[in-house]
Write an enzyme that holds these catalytic residues in place. Structure first.
Site, PDB file in Angstrom:
ATOM      1  N   CYS A 177       0.812  -1.219   0.000  1.00 47.72           N
ATOM      2  CA  CYS A 177       0.000   0.000   0.000  1.00 47.72           C
ATOM      3  C   CYS A 177       0.840   1.262   0.000  1.00 47.72           C
ATOM      4  O   CYS A 177       0.313   2.366   0.107  1.00 47.72           O
ATOM      5  CB  CYS A 177      -0.977  -0.031   1.170  1.00 47.72           C
ATOM      6  N   HIS A 317      -2.156   8.484   5.817  1.00 49.51           N
ATOM      7  CA  HIS A 317      -2.462   7.174   5.268  1.00 49.51           C
ATOM      8  C   HIS A 317      -3.860   6.792   5.763  1.00 49.51           C
ATOM      9  O   HIS A 317      -4.677   6.326   4.995  1.00 49.51           O
ATOM     10  CB  HIS A 317      -1.402   6.155   5.704  1.00 49.51           C
ATOM     11  N   GLU A 328      -0.081   5.606  13.202  1.00 54.53           N
ATOM     12  CA  GLU A 328       0.218   6.819  12.433  1.00 54.53           C
ATOM     13  C   GLU A 328       0.217   8.034  13.360  1.00 54.53           C
ATOM     14  O   GLU A 328       1.094   8.903  13.258  1.00 54.53           O
ATOM     15  CB  GLU A 328      -0.800   6.996  11.299  1.00 54.53           C
ATOM     16  N   LYS A 349      -9.277   8.632   2.597  1.00 54.80           N
ATOM     17  CA  LYS A 349      -9.845   7.280   2.536  1.00 54.80           C
ATOM     18  C   LYS A 349     -11.216   7.232   3.191  1.00 54.80           C
ATOM     19  O   LYS A 349     -11.982   6.302   2.970  1.00 54.80           O
ATOM     20  CB  LYS A 349      -8.899   6.284   3.200  1.00 54.80           C
ATOM     21  N   HIS A 354      -9.825   2.767   0.487  1.00 55.67           N
ATOM     22  CA  HIS A 354      -8.387   2.514   0.401  1.00 55.67           C
ATOM     23  C   HIS A 354      -8.057   1.940  -0.973  1.00 55.67           C
ATOM     24  O   HIS A 354      -8.401   0.796  -1.277  1.00 55.67           O
ATOM     25  CB  HIS A 354      -7.976   1.543   1.511  1.00 55.67           C
ATOM     26  N   PHE A 413       1.591  -3.409   4.111  1.00 55.67           N
ATOM     27  CA  PHE A 413       1.960  -4.735   4.605  1.00 55.67           C
ATOM     28  C   PHE A 413       3.385  -5.059   4.157  1.00 55.67           C
ATOM     29  O   PHE A 413       3.843  -4.601   3.117  1.00 55.67           O
ATOM     30  CB  PHE A 413       1.023  -5.806   4.016  1.00 55.67           C
TER      31      PHE A 413
END
Lengths: 427, 405
Positions: A177, A317, A328, A349, A354, A413
């Site tokens: 991502c 993010h 975050e 998002k 996402h 990830f």
């Protein structure tokens, strides 16, 4: 030739001269931006395939392209072409079939989907073959060569290169991502090295298919707030319960400042710097002390030559998973300290979902639009703040503000952390 | 940015394949007396032949069973080879160095659950309820962590977790060319002072039906009686996949000197492009790339490690390119390592670079890998080796490996 525009580290200044965007809110940067700043959500019930028995039945799908039968390759391709074309047209760079620089594209997994496997399996090859023996026997006939595009890992890059005439071997990259941000970082480095005067950086992802959805569902990553799709993505709020899968593409034309000025291009933003750091803690979770995320933010600021206090806005993010948003916040707090309380930070998002591989590209485009318009997009669905994450998330409605410098975060990830810093045109 | 212009040294090699484990073993086996006998398995995936991985005790590099369980085999192969390379470069266990070691990895997708796919496909004929059937079977049948074994960047992710290399992490895709992209990214960054230590590499588990399917759909898989890469053309050509894990440590020369590491060789050039593959294009693109390497003088032996896959027409295009080198008075001594190890897609280019480094550091070159290849001058010890890769579908890349001294 006149004096070159160098940054404080003596490197060529790199700017953005074109942007393109496709999200669940529409096709085109202007359309997406107007809906996004109005606080609209592109999240909706999935109608593309039956969702019987699935824990998550909503997504930010992109349904504007007439692609039948649809597939991750075909839709990712169409969105990437639309976004890249928009960016190139805006930049007025090169000619229709010749982009004067390399292509770096972040692409989703290349794989056969179930309709393809079904097709390969349904054909009768003769004999009593079953499973993959049967599929392989059918593949040997050459009747299914049209499926090769789904399993060639650089097929999207290849077609984009052909369409836009980019120079050299195109790069197809994956940092989960964070991929979209990595594409920008690679373009930035290339121009700084003097290897290129321009780069086309694209991220695209259209993997809302049954297996794509179920895989994330099995990792407990997705929101199951299906009953009210537009309220499902709730970054930084107390009752956030996972991310909403979404589709989209973002494209940026990067150029050296000198090359852009020399041809009289309009400069949309400066790519001040990028930073990355890999995490060694866990496959899906970041180190509890946030060390790698913190390092990636610090490296981005250091690369940009920007102090934490100079960050006016953070494009988060902000996935809406309990884990990401907490980490975050912790990481931003570690780097920005007291300044964080004064720094608005919103997650797009909340509205577009996402976009996974494309997220870094999409959100870079949105960061540029924030710089250009002085409007901070909101974090919608922020009805119940998480008291542990005291942030100014630009709750629910957009806001105007003077913004000179934006930090855009991308985490993925596999311990992927990439951050980018953008500023307005140098005076 | 001012170019630092530092040399790029190869200071570590990690290689596992059907022949066994380790750089020295590969050198010895490939240079041994007598004709090379590739290790192949023509039965298990008949009519396809594969080069199966030698027995490897993965726990030697991946001690925790929980780590092993969370990886698919391609990742275990890669993480293992990465560990060998780090150890070889004397980086393994050095936390300070590992923290600044950047990863440039070439990867495709991981492995599917073949048994589950087959089961679902066999039962997938319930009229009208196909969607619900699929959803239920995937949701209950897929192992939750399988996706982590499939994501392209999770080879890099697992290397960070197991070996603690965390400077940065980039994964490149696109079969053979992913290898060239990863190496070019590392080389460019070292030369520009954007990084000092890089772990680059890739892995292929050839022993699985989904990899074979991907190659077969593209019409690129060889299924005749086994032949070397140069001798498959009468049967229409095609690749014979081989399980390989191939990793290198690339390092700024100054950095390696400071820590007293002896290099195998240096990479003095890496160039790539992508032709549309109309007749003659791949060979002419390669010829133009070769010019960019500015090799002089001609009239000398040049060792060529060819990444030829056996797929047509790419393999014939490469032969044309090599013939053109001879017309330019170079004397290429060509060895296609795919005949020995099989074709290893994302790992292939790294394997070629590893073999080239071994040749340069041993000051000798390989005997022919098949009957088609010229013996060359028996005393031949080229101090420069050209490594080629013509992607089985797209992409052409050349690298030049030379003595570091």
């Amino acid at each position: 030739m006149g004096s070159r525009m160098l940054d404080q580290k003596g490197r060529p200044v790199v700017v953005v001269t074109g942007i393109g965007l496709v999200t669940s809110l529409g096709v085109g940067a202007d359309l997406c931006w107007s809906r996004l700043t109005a606080g609209h959500s592109g999240v909706k019930p999935i109608t593309r395939f039956p969702t019987d028995g699935l824990r998550s039945t909503i997504a930010g799908t992109v349904d504007d392209f007439d692609i039948t039968p649809t597939s991750a390759y075909d839709l990712s391709m169409a969105m990437a072409e639309a976004a890249a074309s928009e960016a190139i047209v805006q930049a007025r760079i090169g000619s229709v079939s010749r982009f004067p620089g390399p292509l770096i594209v972040a692409t989703p997994p290349s794989e056969l989907e179930w309709p393809h496997l079904d097709r390969l399996h349904d054909h009768d090859p003769g004999g009593d073959l079953t499973g993959y023996q049967r599929i392989l026997a059918n593949a040997r006939t050459g009747l299914f060569a049209d499926l090769a595009k789904h399993v060639r890992f650089a097929a999207i890059a290849d077609r984009l290169q052909e369409r836009f005439g980019t120079q050299g071997e195109p790069l197809s990259i994956c940092t989960a991502c964070a991929s979209g941000a990595t594409a920008i970082q690679i373009g930035l480095e290339s121009i700084r090295r003097g290897d290129a005067d321009a780069a086309l950086c694209v991220g695209t992802d259209a993997t809302v298919h049954p297996e794509g959805l179920i895989r994330f569902s099995l990792l407990s990553a997705l929101s199951t707030a299906n009953e009210d799709p537009k309220k499902a993505s709730r970054p930084f709020s107390k009752r956030r319960d996972g991310f909403v899968m979404a589709e989209g593409a973002g494209a940026l034309v990067l150029e050296s400042y000198d090359a852009a000025k020399a041809r009289g291009a309009k400069i949309l933003a400066v790519v001040r710097g990028c930073g990355e750091k890999a995490d060694d803690y866990h496959r899906t979770r970041s180190s509890p002390d946030g060390a790698a995320m913190i390092a990636s933010i610090r490296r981005a600021l250091a690369d940009a030559g920007v102090s934490p206090e100079e960050i006016d806005y953070v494009n988060a993010h902000g996935t809406s998973t309990p884990e990401n948003d907490k980490m975050e916040y912790l990481s931003l707090h570690a780097v920005l300290g007291e300044h964080l309380a004064r720094t608005p930070i919103s997650s797009c998002k909340s509205m577009i979902g996402h976009t996974l591989i494309a997220a870094g590209s999409v959100e870079a485009v949105l960061s540029v639009l924030t710089l250009n318009t002085g409007v901070l997009p909101p974090t919608i669905n922020y009805d119940e703040p998480d008291p542990d994450l005291p942030l100014d998330v630009v709750p629910n409605t957009s806001r105007t503000a003077r913004v000179s410098t934006v930090l855009s975060n991308s985490f993925g990830f596999g311990g992927q952390n990439v951050c980018a810093v953008f500023s307005g045109e140098p005076a | 940015m001012a170019k630092a212009c530092d040399q790029v040294w190869i200071t570590g090699i990690g290689l596992i394949s059907s022949l066994g484990e380790g750089a020295a073993l590969h050198w010895n086996k490939l240079c041994g007396a007598g004709t090379l006998r590739p290790v192949i398995d023509p039965q298990r995936f008949a009519p396809y032949t594969v080069h199966p991985l030698a027995d490897i005790d993965f726990s030697k590099q991946i001690p925790r069973t929980s780590d092993q369980r969370q990886m698919e085999r391609w990742q275990r192969i890669g993480v293992y080879a990465a560990g060998l390379a780090l150890a070889d470069a004397d980086i393994a266990g050095d936390q300070e160095l590992l923290e600044k070691t950047h990863l440039c990895i070439a990867a495709g997708n991981g492995e599917r659950d073949i048994a589950l796919d087959s089961r679902i496909l066999a039962g997938n004929h319930a009229d009208g309820a196909q969607g619900a059937y699929l959803n239920q079977n995937l949701a209950t049948g897929l192992r939750p962590t399988l996706y982590l074994g499939q994501l392209s960047n999770l080879l890099a992710g697992n290397i960070s977790i197991v070996h603690k290399a965390t400077g940065s992490s980039r994964t490149f895709k696109g079969e053979e060319m992913a290898g060239a992209s990863a190496v070019a990214d590392a080389v460019n960054r070292i030369e520009a002072g954007q990084g000092e230590v890089f772990l680059v590499g890739g892995a292929l588990n050839a022993e699985r039906e989904d990899v074979l399917l991907g190659c077969e759909l593209a019409g690129s898989l060889y299924s005749g009686p086994h032949h070397s890469v140069w001798q498959r053309r009468p049967q229409g050509g095609g690749l014979v996949p081989g399980s390989v894990g191939a990793f290198l440590v690339l390092e700024a020369a100054e950095h390696a000197r400071r820590r007293g590491v002896v290099p195998y060789a240096r990479i003095s050039g890496i160039v790539s492009d992508r032709s549309r593959r109309r007749v003659g294009e791949a060979s002419s693109v390669a010829a133009s790339l070769f010019k960019d390497l500015r090799l002089n003088p001609a009239n000398e032996d040049i060792g060529v490690l060819s990444g030829a896959s056996g797929v047509e027409p790419a393999t014939s295009e490469e032969l044309q390119f090599l013939a053109e080198l001879e017309r330019q008075k170079f004397k290429p001594v060509v060895r296609a390592w795919g005949s020995a190890l099989g074709h290893s897609l994302e790992a292939h280019f790294f394997a070629g670079l590893a073999l080239a480094s071994l040749a340069v550091s041993n000051d000798a070159f390989y005997p022919p890998f098949d009957a088609f290849e010229d013996k060359g001058d028996a005393k031949s010890h080229p101090d420069r080796v050209l490594v080629t890769t013509f992607g089985h579908w797209r992409g052409e890349a050349l690298a030049l490996v030379q003595s570091a001294w």
